[in-house]
Write an enzyme that holds these catalytic residues in place. Structure first.
Site, PDB file in Angstrom:
ATOM      1  N   LEU A 169     -14.273  -5.836  10.526  1.00 48.65           N
ATOM      2  CA  LEU A 169     -14.960  -6.734  11.456  1.00 48.65           C
ATOM      3  C   LEU A 169     -15.555  -7.955  10.778  1.00 48.65           C
ATOM      4  O   LEU A 169     -16.699  -8.324  11.030  1.00 48.65           O
ATOM      5  CB  LEU A 169     -15.993  -5.965  12.291  1.00 48.65           C
ATOM      6  N   TYR A 227      -6.356  10.173   4.963  1.00 50.22           N
ATOM      7  CA  TYR A 227      -5.003  10.559   4.563  1.00 50.22           C
ATOM      8  C   TYR A 227      -5.048  11.439   3.312  1.00 50.22           C
ATOM      9  O   TYR A 227      -6.123  11.795   2.834  1.00 50.22           O
ATOM     10  CB  TYR A 227      -4.118   9.307   4.435  1.00 50.22           C
ATOM     11  N   GLN A 257       0.862  -1.184   0.000  1.00 52.34           N
ATOM     12  CA  GLN A 257       0.000   0.000   0.000  1.00 52.34           C
ATOM     13  C   GLN A 257       0.899   1.235   0.000  1.00 52.34           C
ATOM     14  O   GLN A 257       1.733   1.399   0.892  1.00 52.34           O
ATOM     15  CB  GLN A 257      -0.900   0.020   1.236  1.00 52.34           C
TER      16      GLN A 257
HETATM   17  C1  LIG Z   1      -2.573  -2.506  13.616  1.00 51.71           C
HETATM   18  C2  LIG Z   1      -3.366  -1.919  12.466  1.00 51.71           C
HETATM   19  C3  LIG Z   1      -2.709  -1.180  11.498  1.00 51.71           C
HETATM   20  C4  LIG Z   1      -3.412  -0.683  10.397  1.00 51.71           C
HETATM   21  N1  LIG Z   1      -2.733  -0.034   9.407  1.00 51.71           N
HETATM   22  C5  LIG Z   1      -3.365   0.266   8.246  1.00 51.71           C
HETATM   23  C6  LIG Z   1      -2.640   0.706   7.117  1.00 51.71           C
HETATM   24  O1  LIG Z   1      -1.407   0.757   7.102  1.00 51.71           O
HETATM   25  N2  LIG Z   1      -3.356   1.040   6.016  1.00 51.71           N
HETATM   26  C7  LIG Z   1      -4.710   0.936   5.958  1.00 51.71           C
HETATM   27  O2  LIG Z   1      -5.315   1.256   4.931  1.00 51.71           O
HETATM   28  N3  LIG Z   1      -5.412   0.469   7.011  1.00 51.71           N
HETATM   29  C8  LIG Z   1      -4.773   0.114   8.130  1.00 51.71           C
HETATM   30  N4  LIG Z   1      -5.482  -0.434   9.171  1.00 51.71           N
HETATM   31  C9  LIG Z   1      -6.904  -0.730   8.974  1.00 51.71           C
HETATM   32  C10 LIG Z   1      -7.075  -2.177   8.510  1.00 51.71           C
HETATM   33  O3  LIG Z   1      -6.428  -2.413   7.266  1.00 51.71           O
HETATM   34  C11 LIG Z   1      -8.557  -2.566   8.386  1.00 51.71           C
HETATM   35  O4  LIG Z   1      -9.158  -1.813   7.363  1.00 51.71           O
HETATM   36  C12 LIG Z   1      -9.335  -2.351   9.674  1.00 51.71           C
HETATM   37  O5  LIG Z   1      -8.601  -2.736  10.809  1.00 51.71           O
HETATM   38  C13 LIG Z   1     -10.670  -3.117   9.634  1.00 51.71           C
HETATM   39  O6  LIG Z   1     -10.470  -4.520   9.438  1.00 51.71           O
HETATM   40  P1  LIG Z   1     -10.488  -5.543  10.707  1.00 51.71           P
HETATM   41  O7  LIG Z   1     -11.830  -5.359  11.377  1.00 51.71           O
HETATM   42  O8  LIG Z   1     -10.303  -6.919  10.092  1.00 51.71           O
HETATM   43  O9  LIG Z   1      -9.373  -5.155  11.614  1.00 51.71           O
HETATM   44  C14 LIG Z   1      -4.811  -0.907  10.297  1.00 51.71           C
HETATM   45  C15 LIG Z   1      -5.459  -1.620  11.302  1.00 51.71           C
HETATM   46  C16 LIG Z   1      -4.757  -2.140  12.370  1.00 51.71           C
HETATM   47  C17 LIG Z   1      -5.496  -2.968  13.388  1.00 51.71           C
END
Ligand SMILES: Cc1cc2nc3c(=O)[nH]c(=O)nc-3n(C[C@H](O)[C@H](O)[C@H](O)COP(=O)(O)O)c2cc1C
Length: 370
Positions: free
Chosen positions: A304, A185, A102
């Site tokens: 989620l 961003y 990314q």
């Molecule tokens: C530790 C962490 C770091 C993340 N860093 C990024 C990132 O670098 N770029 C991005 O687009 N989203 C980032 N996110 C968001 C995740 O990619 C994702 O969209 C979000 O956590 C929802 O998915 P989940 O419910 O499976 O965690 C991050 C999330 C977490 C938990």
């Protein structure tokens, strides 16, 4: 033989994905001057053994001041590129999972503390802080030091930095590039009327607000080999009055599709502290569905998604083509193995771990991950 859609192969452009599970980008705040460290070998290495179809490297800044924190990875120098190359060599020695990256610029949300150090902006005159830049001189949160407004020359520099980083990503043989236009961003700041108050041709109407993100897409696409995917991650809504919303997201997705975008990854929020996010299982899936109904390119749902049947239902109802996992797969890096066992599917595992296959799920592992 499993009939689960989750375990059917899928093409994004010429990239073949073994199943429908992709690992979302996750910042690790563990780089040094933009360079990956041993932490990234451990982090990416263990996720590369998970059996997912694609591993996405965290938001990687295209310029030093585009980093969210001073621990972010970057791809703006030869040093950054070599450090990432070393990490990739280690991971690839033991896994053939395709790896995407990314590419990002944090705009006014740059110069902050890592989450475990309390988040929040670091003012430009403080250690580890710097002056941020954005479409308009509006801070993310009130009381923060405002960003500097980007002029046309600055915008060309940022656009070219995305293209340069995509060129480096191609040299590193990365399988795909995802442009970060979500989560408040820089590119999302251009899109949202809450952050973009410009009175030139890059502000005002939807067409004007989309102009810079589309220019960045075109430059990045041109710099990355044809057939290798360039996708865009969007926020489907700001969850805030007067902000970016799903209708505008659809228009943006269609404009990207016309320009050769390979896939749209639909997340949400992050633009304003005033957001009211209705979090809960699959809470962003309706946004993915709305985009999916309006474009022909693949759509990725995220947010989620924690349960096997939930993931299968998202694909089965046609709400999305792929599901992405972030926290879910950090918590359980073997989630794809468990999902495969649940559906009676087969999945790739490293030779060193083949003996872990439980006796009640014979024929789970395909064998060599390397
Ligand atoms: C530790 C962490 C770091 C993340 N860093 C990024 C990132 O670098 N770029 C991005 O687009 N989203 C980032 N996110 C968001 C995740 O990619 C994702 O969209 C979000 O956590 C929802 O998915 P989940 O419910 O499976 O965690 C991050 C999330 C977490 C938990």
């Amino acid at each position: 033989m499993s009939t689960a859609k989750l375990f059917t192969p899928f093409h994004v452009d010429r990239l073949l994905l073994a199943n429908r599970i992709v690992i979302a980008p996750m910042c690790q705040y563990s780089a040094e001057e933009g360079r990956m460290t041993d932490w990234h070998v451990i982090h990416l290495g263990h996720l590369a053994l998970s059996g997912a179809a694609l591993l996405t490297i965290e938001a990687t800044a295209v310029t030093p001041d585009g980093r969210i924190t001073d621990g972010d990875t970057g791809l703006y120098s030869d040093d950054c590129e070599s450090a990432m190359g070393r990490t990739l060599d280690s991971v690839r020695r033991w896994s053939d999972m395709p790896i995407a990256i990314q590419l990002a610029h944090a705009g006014r949300k740059a110069s902050t503390k890592a989450p475990w150090k309390g988040r929040g902006q670091i003012a430009p005159d403080q250690p580890h802080g710097w002056l941020t830049e954005a479409p308009s001189p509006l801070p993310f949160a009130s009381g923060e030091h405002p960003p500097r407004s980007l002029d046309r020359e600055d915008m060309r520099r940022v656009r070219d930095a995305f293209a340069d980083a995509a060129g480096r990503a191609a040299r590193l043989d990365l399988a795909a590039v995802q442009i970060h236009a979500a989560h408040g961003y820089l590119l999302h700041q251009f899109l949202s009327p809450l952050a973009n108050r410009r009175d030139d041709e890059y502000g005002g109407t939807l067409e004007n607000r989309m102009r810079f993100p589309l220019e960045v897409f075109e430059a990045t696409r041109a710099a990355f080999p044809a057939g290798r995917p360039v996708s865009v991650r969007v926020s489907g809504t700001d969850w805030a009055e007067g902000g970016w919303d799903i209708e505008q997201t659809i228009a943006f997705a269609q404009a990207l599709e016309q320009r050769g975008c390979s896939a749209i990854h639909v997340s949400s929020g992050g633009l304003t502290p005033a957001q009211k996010v209705p979090t809960g299982p699959s809470y962003q899936v309706p946004l993915a569905r709305a985009v999916k109904q309006a474009v022909r390119i693949p759509v990725v749902a995220v947010g989620l998604i924690t349960e096997f049947e939930q993931a299968e239902a998202i694909l089965g109802t046609g709400d999305a083509d792929l599901i992405a996992l972030a926290r879910t797969i950090l918590y359980d890096p073997r989630w794809p193995w468990h999902a495969a066992a649940h559906f009676g599917a087969r999945i790739k595992a490293p030779n060193q771990y083949l003996r872990s296959q439980p006796s009640h799920v014979a024929h789970l592992f395909e064998g060599s991950g390397g």
